[in-house]
Design a protein around this motif. Structure first.
Motif, mmCIF file in Angstrom:
data_model
loop_
_atom_site.group_PDB
_atom_site.id
_atom_site.type_symbol
_atom_site.label_atom_id
_atom_site.label_comp_id
_atom_site.label_asym_id
_atom_site.label_seq_id
_atom_site.Cartn_x
_atom_site.Cartn_y
_atom_site.Cartn_z
ATOM 1 N N GLY A 71 -31.752 21.869 47.559
ATOM 2 C CA GLY A 71 -31.103 20.792 46.820
ATOM 3 C C GLY A 71 -31.583 20.600 45.399
ATOM 4 O O GLY A 71 -31.191 19.644 44.745
ATOM 5 N N LYS A 72 -32.437 21.490 44.908
ATOM 6 C CA LYS A 72 -32.858 21.405 43.507
ATOM 7 C C LYS A 72 -31.981 22.367 42.721
ATOM 8 O O LYS A 72 -31.984 23.571 42.969
ATOM 9 C CB LYS A 72 -34.335 21.757 43.353
ATOM 10 C CG LYS A 72 -34.831 21.553 41.942
ATOM 11 C CD LYS A 72 -36.337 21.666 41.841
ATOM 12 C CE LYS A 72 -36.705 21.392 40.386
ATOM 13 N NZ LYS A 72 -38.105 21.134 40.221
ATOM 14 N N LEU A 73 -31.196 21.819 41.802
ATOM 15 C CA LEU A 73 -30.195 22.608 41.081
ATOM 16 C C LEU A 73 -30.315 22.426 39.582
ATOM 17 O O LEU A 73 -30.701 21.357 39.103
ATOM 18 C CB LEU A 73 -28.782 22.180 41.482
ATOM 19 C CG LEU A 73 -28.415 22.184 42.952
ATOM 20 C CD1 LEU A 73 -27.082 21.505 43.144
ATOM 21 C CD2 LEU A 73 -28.379 23.603 43.472
ATOM 22 N N GLN A 74 -29.893 23.409 38.860
ATOM 23 C CA GLN A 74 -29.823 23.367 37.401
ATOM 24 C C GLN A 74 -28.432 22.829 37.032
ATOM 25 O O GLN A 74 -27.427 23.430 37.385
ATOM 26 C CB GLN A 74 -30.058 24.798 36.890
ATOM 27 C CG GLN A 74 -29.840 25.061 35.429
ATOM 28 C CD GLN A 74 -30.674 24.253 34.487
ATOM 29 O OE1 GLN A 74 -30.129 23.400 33.816
ATOM 30 N NE2 GLN A 74 -31.962 24.493 34.408
ATOM 31 N N TRP A 75 -28.356 21.673 36.372
ATOM 32 C CA TRP A 75 -27.062 21.121 35.964
ATOM 33 C C TRP A 75 -26.758 21.421 34.505
ATOM 34 O O TRP A 75 -25.603 21.495 34.096
ATOM 35 C CB TRP A 75 -26.975 19.611 36.212
ATOM 36 C CG TRP A 75 -27.951 18.761 35.436
ATOM 37 C CD1 TRP A 75 -29.141 18.289 35.883
ATOM 38 C CD2 TRP A 75 -27.836 18.296 34.083
ATOM 39 N NE1 TRP A 75 -29.773 17.563 34.908
ATOM 40 C CE2 TRP A 75 -28.996 17.548 33.779
ATOM 41 C CE3 TRP A 75 -26.881 18.435 33.092
ATOM 42 C CZ2 TRP A 75 -29.210 16.947 32.539
ATOM 43 C CZ3 TRP A 75 -27.085 17.835 31.852
ATOM 44 C CH2 TRP A 75 -28.240 17.104 31.592
ATOM 45 N N GLU A 76 -27.792 21.606 33.694
ATOM 46 C CA GLU A 76 -27.600 21.677 32.249
ATOM 47 C C GLU A 76 -26.820 22.918 31.800
ATOM 48 O O GLU A 76 -26.043 22.845 30.844
ATOM 49 C CB GLU A 76 -28.952 21.620 31.547
ATOM 50 C CG GLU A 76 -28.843 21.337 30.064
ATOM 51 C CD GLU A 76 -30.192 21.011 29.466
ATOM 52 O OE1 GLU A 76 -30.223 20.112 28.616
ATOM 53 O OE2 GLU A 76 -31.198 21.642 29.847
ATOM 54 N N LYS A 77 -26.984 24.036 32.495
ATOM 55 C CA LYS A 77 -26.250 25.252 32.112
ATOM 56 C C LYS A 77 -24.749 25.047 32.243
ATOM 57 O O LYS A 77 -23.986 25.468 31.378
ATOM 58 C CB LYS A 77 -26.715 26.449 32.940
ATOM 59 C CG LYS A 77 -28.096 26.920 32.574
ATOM 60 C CD LYS A 77 -28.531 28.090 33.426
ATOM 61 C CE LYS A 77 -29.966 28.468 33.082
ATOM 62 N NZ LYS A 77 -30.477 29.524 33.947
ATOM 63 N N VAL A 78 -24.328 24.398 33.315
ATOM 64 C CA VAL A 78 -22.904 24.109 33.492
ATOM 65 C C VAL A 78 -22.464 23.062 32.479
ATOM 66 O O VAL A 78 -21.377 23.160 31.895
ATOM 67 C CB VAL A 78 -22.613 23.640 34.940
ATOM 68 C CG1 VAL A 78 -21.152 23.251 35.098
ATOM 69 C CG2 VAL A 78 -22.987 24.734 35.923
#
Length: 160
Positions: A71-78
């Motif tokens: 559940g740890k995700l990178q949101w900033e790239k999107v």
């Protein structure tokens, strides 16, 4: 219960051309009064802390039971890309929510926004100009997410 978005010091996030918030979506975004925001914060986020910077091990967001596997995700790239949709893993996490599910985007105990999930899905990039630990929760729902200014987010299950 609500206050005008014009009273929000950072209301420019909803007036930008990129990302563009459509007028009909803007009408559905409600800034809660400080009293109502504090109540939602206490009920859904923390009854002991007033800001994400002050969360402790006692807050449900930091408990192991709240953490979703992978559940740890990178949101900033999107967020930085041309893609307008939330990352797929986020949409999967909240798949049980209908477009009209009431959600709260909780910045701190004085600043909470209320809006339908469908509107958040379309306007999420505007909200993430407020990326200092806000928590997204659904009314009477257990799924949640916290966004961090380092570009990462945690998908969570509310435990109380």
């Amino acid at each position: 219960m609500y206050q005008s978005l014009d009273q929000f010091p950072k209301n420019w996030i909803f007036k930008r051309q990129d990302p563009k918030v459509m007028p009909e979506d803007l009408q559905a975004i409600r800034l809660l009064s400080e009293e109502r925001a504090a109540q939602i914060w206490r009920d859904y986020v923390s009854d002991g802390q007033v800001h994400p910077d002050h969360f402790t091990a006692n807050d449900w967001l930091n408990k192991d039971a709240a953490k979703v596997t992978d559940g740890k995700l990178q949101w900033e790239k999107v967020w930085d890309s041309e893609q307008s949709a939330l990352p797929d893993a986020v949409l999967e996490h909240f798949a049980s929510w209908g477009e009209d599910t009431t959600v709260f985007f909780c910045c701190h105990s004085d600043v909470v926004f209320e809006l339908p999930w469908g509107v958040f899905q379309r306007c999420w990039k505007a909200f993430l100009f407020l990326d200092n630990g806000p928590v997204l929760v659904g009314k009477k729902k257990k799924h949640a997410a916290q966004f961090h200014s380092n570009g990462w987010m945690n998908l969570l299950l509310r435990v109380v």
